[in-house]
Design an enzyme around this catalytic site. Sequence first.
Site, PDB file in Angstrom:
ATOM      1  N   ARG A 162     -21.513  10.048   8.426  1.00 18.85           N
ATOM      2  CA  ARG A 162     -23.008  10.099   8.319  1.00 18.85           C
ATOM      3  C   ARG A 162     -23.426  10.480   9.710  1.00 18.85           C
ATOM      4  O   ARG A 162     -24.427  11.253   9.763  1.00 18.85           O
ATOM      5  CB  ARG A 162     -23.415   8.864   7.947  1.00 18.85           C
TER       6      ARG A 162
ATOM      7  N   ASP B  63       0.901  -1.158  -0.094  1.00 17.95           N
ATOM      8  CA  ASP B  63      -0.067   0.141  -0.080  1.00 17.95           C
ATOM      9  C   ASP B  63       1.008   1.162  -0.010  1.00 17.95           C
ATOM     10  O   ASP B  63       0.542   2.336   0.215  1.00 17.95           O
ATOM     11  CB  ASP B  63      -0.986   0.148   1.144  1.00 17.95           C
TER      12      ASP B  63
ATOM     13  N   GLY C  80     -14.880   6.742   0.902  1.00 16.66           N
ATOM     14  CA  GLY C  80     -16.057   6.906   1.206  1.00 16.66           C
ATOM     15  C   GLY C  80     -16.512   8.345   1.462  1.00 16.66           C
ATOM     16  O   GLY C  80     -17.703   8.747   1.209  1.00 16.66           O
ATOM     17  N   ILE C  81     -15.829   9.181   2.409  1.00 14.76           N
ATOM     18  CA  ILE C  81     -16.336  10.507   2.400  1.00 14.76           C
ATOM     19  C   ILE C  81     -15.891  11.344   1.322  1.00 14.76           C
ATOM     20  O   ILE C  81     -16.905  12.276   0.973  1.00 14.76           O
ATOM     21  CB  ILE C  81     -15.522  10.997   3.669  1.00 14.76           C
TER      22      ILE C  81
ATOM     23  N   GLU D 282      -9.353  -0.231  -5.900  1.00 20.14           N
ATOM     24  CA  GLU D 282      -8.257  -0.779  -5.470  1.00 20.14           C
ATOM     25  C   GLU D 282      -8.101  -2.570  -5.790  1.00 20.14           C
ATOM     26  O   GLU D 282      -7.103  -2.762  -6.091  1.00 20.14           O
ATOM     27  CB  GLU D 282      -8.173  -0.918  -3.772  1.00 20.14           C
TER      28      GLU D 282
ATOM     29  N   GLY E 297     -11.466   8.389   3.725  1.00 20.76           N
ATOM     30  CA  GLY E 297     -12.214   7.357   4.407  1.00 20.76           C
ATOM     31  C   GLY E 297     -12.307   7.285   5.788  1.00 20.76           C
ATOM     32  O   GLY E 297     -11.943   8.095   6.296  1.00 20.76           O
ATOM     33  N   ASN E 298     -12.485   5.844   6.204  1.00 24.80           N
ATOM     34  CA  ASN E 298     -12.032   5.839   7.932  1.00 24.80           C
ATOM     35  C   ASN E 298     -10.682   6.287   7.937  1.00 24.80           C
ATOM     36  O   ASN E 298     -10.528   7.119   9.095  1.00 24.80           O
ATOM     37  CB  ASN E 298     -12.408   4.335   8.272  1.00 24.80           C
TER      38      ASN E 298
HETATM   39  P1  ADP Z   1     -12.462   2.546   4.677  1.00 22.61           P
HETATM   40  O1  ADP Z   1     -11.027   3.414   4.913  1.00 22.61           O
HETATM   41  O2  ADP Z   1     -12.506   1.780   5.862  1.00 22.61           O
HETATM   42  O3  ADP Z   1     -12.214   1.949   3.373  1.00 22.61           O
HETATM   43  P2  ADP Z   1     -14.433   3.770   3.345  1.00 22.61           P
HETATM   44  O4  ADP Z   1     -13.630   4.611   2.096  1.00 22.61           O
HETATM   45  O5  ADP Z   1     -15.448   2.953   3.093  1.00 22.61           O
HETATM   46  O6  ADP Z   1     -13.524   3.501   4.548  1.00 22.61           O
HETATM   47  O7  ADP Z   1     -15.059   5.265   4.298  1.00 22.61           O
HETATM   48  C1  ADP Z   1     -15.852   5.470   5.236  1.00 22.61           C
HETATM   49  C2  ADP Z   1     -16.228   6.674   5.648  1.00 22.61           C
HETATM   50  O8  ADP Z   1     -16.983   7.187   4.408  1.00 22.61           O
HETATM   51  C3  ADP Z   1     -17.018   6.737   6.812  1.00 22.61           C
HETATM   52  O9  ADP Z   1     -16.527   7.814   7.756  1.00 22.61           O
HETATM   53  C4  ADP Z   1     -18.569   7.100   6.494  1.00 22.61           C
HETATM   54  O10 ADP Z   1     -19.274   7.687   7.259  1.00 22.61           O
HETATM   55  C5  ADP Z   1     -18.186   7.982   5.219  1.00 22.61           C
HETATM   56  N1  ADP Z   1     -19.380   7.634   4.150  1.00 22.61           N
HETATM   57  C6  ADP Z   1     -19.960   6.592   3.605  1.00 22.61           C
HETATM   58  N2  ADP Z   1     -21.122   6.964   2.849  1.00 22.61           N
HETATM   59  C7  ADP Z   1     -21.356   8.307   3.299  1.00 22.61           C
HETATM   60  C8  ADP Z   1     -22.351   9.326   2.977  1.00 22.61           C
HETATM   61  N3  ADP Z   1     -23.399   8.970   2.167  1.00 22.61           N
HETATM   62  N4  ADP Z   1     -22.249  10.498   3.355  1.00 22.61           N
HETATM   63  C9  ADP Z   1     -21.259  10.678   4.147  1.00 22.61           C
HETATM   64  N5  ADP Z   1     -20.263  10.081   4.430  1.00 22.61           N
HETATM   65  C10 ADP Z   1     -20.287   8.740   4.246  1.00 22.61           C
END
Ligand code: ADP
Length: 413
Positions: A286, A148, A332-333, A384, A204-205
């Site tokens: 969220r 990564d 995700g964000i 990915e 994301g997270n």
């Molecule tokens: P990871 O790093 O675990 O792969 P992701 O890329 O899935 O994580 O991102 C997770 C984040 O995305 C969380 O904070 C989640 O709240 C946010 N998220 C997912 N869907 C939404 C949405 N519709 N609106 C706002 N935030 C979101």
Amino acid sequence: MSSLPVLVLNSGSSSIKFAIYEAGGAQPLRLYEGAVDGIGTEQGKFWIKDSSGNKLVDQSPALPNRSVAFKLVADLLHSGDFPRPSAIGHRMVCGAPTLQINQRVTPEMIDEMERYKDFAPLHTPIGAYIMRQALELFPNAPSFACSDSYFHRTMPEVSTHMPLPAEYSAMGVRRIGFHGISYESIIHQLQPNVPARLIVAHLGNGASISAVREGKCVDTSMGLTPTGGIISGTRTGDIDPGVLLFMLRKIANRAKSVEEAADILEAAVSKKAGLLGMSELSNDMRDLRSAIHAGNKKARLAVDKFSRAVASWAASFFAELGGIDMLVFTGGIGENDIAVRAEICAGLSALGIVLDSERNNVRGAAVISAENSPVTVRVIPPAEDLIIVNHVVRLLSEQEEELAGAFAVSQQD
Ligand code: ADP
């Protein structure tokens, strides 16, 4: 077309995501994807769905530890209902200096990962465990590790070197960077028109941001560990090192051993901090958005801190790159939170970034900047798994070429 099922394994601190691709054709096709989530809880999630989105498994088992979690995946894949993998690709989160390239997984390679587990303690141990299990449970399928951090290998020393006494640099302490497979996937999707000066924010997270010149990484926000850089769900991001010393002294008074003190400090900065620590509510964007709508001031402050951090890093990369042509949001964000994108771009308006609020409000819009914005702002979902499959296919064919070469030499002998 000869069949080449490739299993992709992506393990996080509390989840194992997996996918099966058919990689024998011109383009890899995803056949199935699934996850075991909530490792360490009484009621986790275990699901798998096919390429049309139909859920074939949807369970809520107890997941006391990673071994129970991975056994669920292995049993399912051995059930005969799914193609047996011909090769396996792992996402590898590990800071070992010798493991920054993509390579065949061997027991010795896993030993090396474990020697460097302290560089990413939430990610490396579970990744190493899953790789060992995969070697045992799928003995006929070669496993490959995709780093990564591979994408960040092009960073110059001024970006990687940390201003510490030389003895720590000699131990391998430096900026390594993570989310590299996601960044590779963004560059892959932008080809053949990769802008010369690009900033990608993977939110994301975990959250990070990278500066990319001519398709090559020149700087990134995460450091030696995924805890550095931008504040994220449960991690501090960069923080005054004096604060860590203050915390360590407080913790040392109650810890029974150095190891226990390190664990408590680790949990404080990596599992209980960030958006969760500041909001005292949730690490999930969220939940924070709902709380902000309800007038929660701590949630507002946490999200403001997040948006400010992303904008500050982006502004510093803007200067480093001498201006930018494109800003990409992913993760995700980055993909889903319209308000966060607006807040970050508002913080960058002095640099000439102009968002089109109507475009930004449309889910799935590719370009969200205004026509007259000198910088194009895009939203691109990461891919990915696809990058891991591509690496596996390439490494497999290199391996076959090497074997063929060795065979030819032995014939000559
Ligand atoms: P990871 O790093 O675990 O792969 P992701 O890329 O899935 O994580 O991102 C997770 C984040 O995305 C969380 O904070 C989640 O709240 C946010 N998220 C997912 N869907 C939404 C949405 N519709 N609106 C706002 N935030 C979101």
